[in-house]
Design a protein around this motif. Structure first.
Motif, PDB file in Angstrom:
ATOM      1  N   TYR A  23       0.850  -1.188   0.000  1.00  0.00           N
ATOM      2  CA  TYR A  23       0.000   0.000   0.000  1.00  0.00           C
ATOM      3  C   TYR A  23       0.883   1.235   0.000  1.00  0.00           C
ATOM      4  O   TYR A  23       1.799   1.366   0.812  1.00  0.00           O
ATOM      5  N   ASP A  24       0.623   2.155  -0.922  1.00  0.00           N
ATOM      6  CA  ASP A  24       1.334   3.423  -0.998  1.00  0.00           C
ATOM      7  C   ASP A  24       0.355   4.522  -0.593  1.00  0.00           C
ATOM      8  O   ASP A  24      -0.550   4.874  -1.348  1.00  0.00           O
ATOM      9  N   ALA A  25       0.536   5.056   0.619  1.00  0.00           N
ATOM     10  CA  ALA A  25      -0.399   6.041   1.161  1.00  0.00           C
ATOM     11  C   ALA A  25      -0.342   7.356   0.390  1.00  0.00           C
ATOM     12  O   ALA A  25      -1.374   8.017   0.211  1.00  0.00           O
ATOM     13  N   TYR A  82      -6.691   3.298  10.203  1.00  0.00           N
ATOM     14  CA  TYR A  82      -5.651   3.170  11.227  1.00  0.00           C
ATOM     15  C   TYR A  82      -4.463   2.347  10.733  1.00  0.00           C
ATOM     16  O   TYR A  82      -3.733   1.770  11.525  1.00  0.00           O
ATOM     17  N   TYR A  83      -4.274   2.309   9.434  1.00  0.00           N
ATOM     18  CA  TYR A  83      -3.201   1.518   8.835  1.00  0.00           C
ATOM     19  C   TYR A  83      -1.829   1.929   9.370  1.00  0.00           C
ATOM     20  O   TYR A  83      -1.021   1.080   9.729  1.00  0.00           O
ATOM     21  N   ASN A  84      -1.552   3.223   9.418  1.00  0.00           N
ATOM     22  CA  ASN A  84      -0.236   3.690   9.888  1.00  0.00           C
ATOM     23  C   ASN A  84       0.003   3.321  11.337  1.00  0.00           C
ATOM     24  O   ASN A  84       1.098   2.882  11.708  1.00  0.00           O
ATOM     25  N   THR A  91       5.655  -2.881  14.231  1.00  0.00           N
ATOM     26  CA  THR A  91       7.102  -2.682  14.334  1.00  0.00           C
ATOM     27  C   THR A  91       7.537  -2.650  15.799  1.00  0.00           C
ATOM     28  O   THR A  91       8.523  -3.271  16.175  1.00  0.00           O
ATOM     29  N   PHE A  92       6.775  -1.945  16.639  1.00  0.00           N
ATOM     30  CA  PHE A  92       7.113  -1.853  18.066  1.00  0.00           C
ATOM     31  C   PHE A  92       7.022  -3.215  18.752  1.00  0.00           C
ATOM     32  O   PHE A  92       7.853  -3.549  19.596  1.00  0.00           O
ATOM     33  N   ASN A  93       6.024  -4.013  18.392  1.00  0.00           N
ATOM     34  CA  ASN A  93       5.828  -5.311  19.045  1.00  0.00           C
ATOM     35  C   ASN A  93       6.979  -6.280  18.800  1.00  0.00           C
ATOM     36  O   ASN A  93       7.110  -7.271  19.514  1.00  0.00           O
TER      37      ASN A  93
END
Length: 177
Positions: A23-25, A82-84, A91-93
């Motif tokens: 996906y390219d926002a 809420y994709y971002n 990444t944090f998890n």
């Protein structure tokens, strides 16, 4: 708040999951594993996200169609508002800090499970908010007292539902010593 994310890579149909699509926002496009790009989309306010649609002509000519979709109308990909945030959380998890926080959370969840399932907080026994607060406080005191007894008494290895034979005599001998 630290919470595990629901895995979106498991697709119950056995076909490609949404994780395989890029996906390219900025460009508002989605690229499929076969390098096809779509801009065709429509916003769904009830689901709080955008549904991207690959036309059936593109999907019918695709060499990986059988692994991607069974639909005659083409593949659809849902991108949440809420994709971002989801990507940041994912990444944090994977960090060491998150793994330590999950260990702490595990202990808290176990205690919440005990309160709910073993001490009656799973359903309301009272009808007013104030009585419910009093009931929660009493149950919490009981659970804390139970924890205190477990720590002070070497004979109990966890929650004992039935006392073993001779338990009271051995408990009294320890208390006298």
């Amino acid at each position: 708040m630290v919470a595990p994310l629901q895995s979106v890579s498991d697709n119950h149909t056995g076909l490609y999951s949404n994780e395989k699509f890029d996906y390219d926002a900025e460009a508002q496009t989605v690229r499929c594993p076969a390098e096809q790009v779509t801009r065709k989309k429509y916003y769904t306010p009830q689901l709080e996200g955008t549904q991207y649609h690959f036309p059936k002509e593109i999907c019918k000519a695709c060499p990986v169609r059988l692994q991607c979709t069974a639909s005659e109308q083409g593949r659809k990909i849902f991108i949440s508002n809420y994709y971002n945030e989801f990507q940041e959380a994912k990444t944090f998890n994977e960090t060491e800090q998150a793994k330590k926080l999950f260990q702490i959370r595990n202990g808290i969840e176990r205690k919440n499970n005990e309160l709910k399932n073993h001490h009656g907080l799973g359903y309301a026994r009272t009808h007013t908010r104030e009585r419910r607060r009093v009931y929660v406080k009493i149950v919490s005191m009981v659970v804390n007292l139970k924890q205190f007894v477990k720590q002070k008494n070497p004979l109990t290895l966890g929650f004992v539902r039935k006392r073993p034979p001779g338990f009271l005599l051995s408990f009294l001998k320890i208390q006298q010593a």
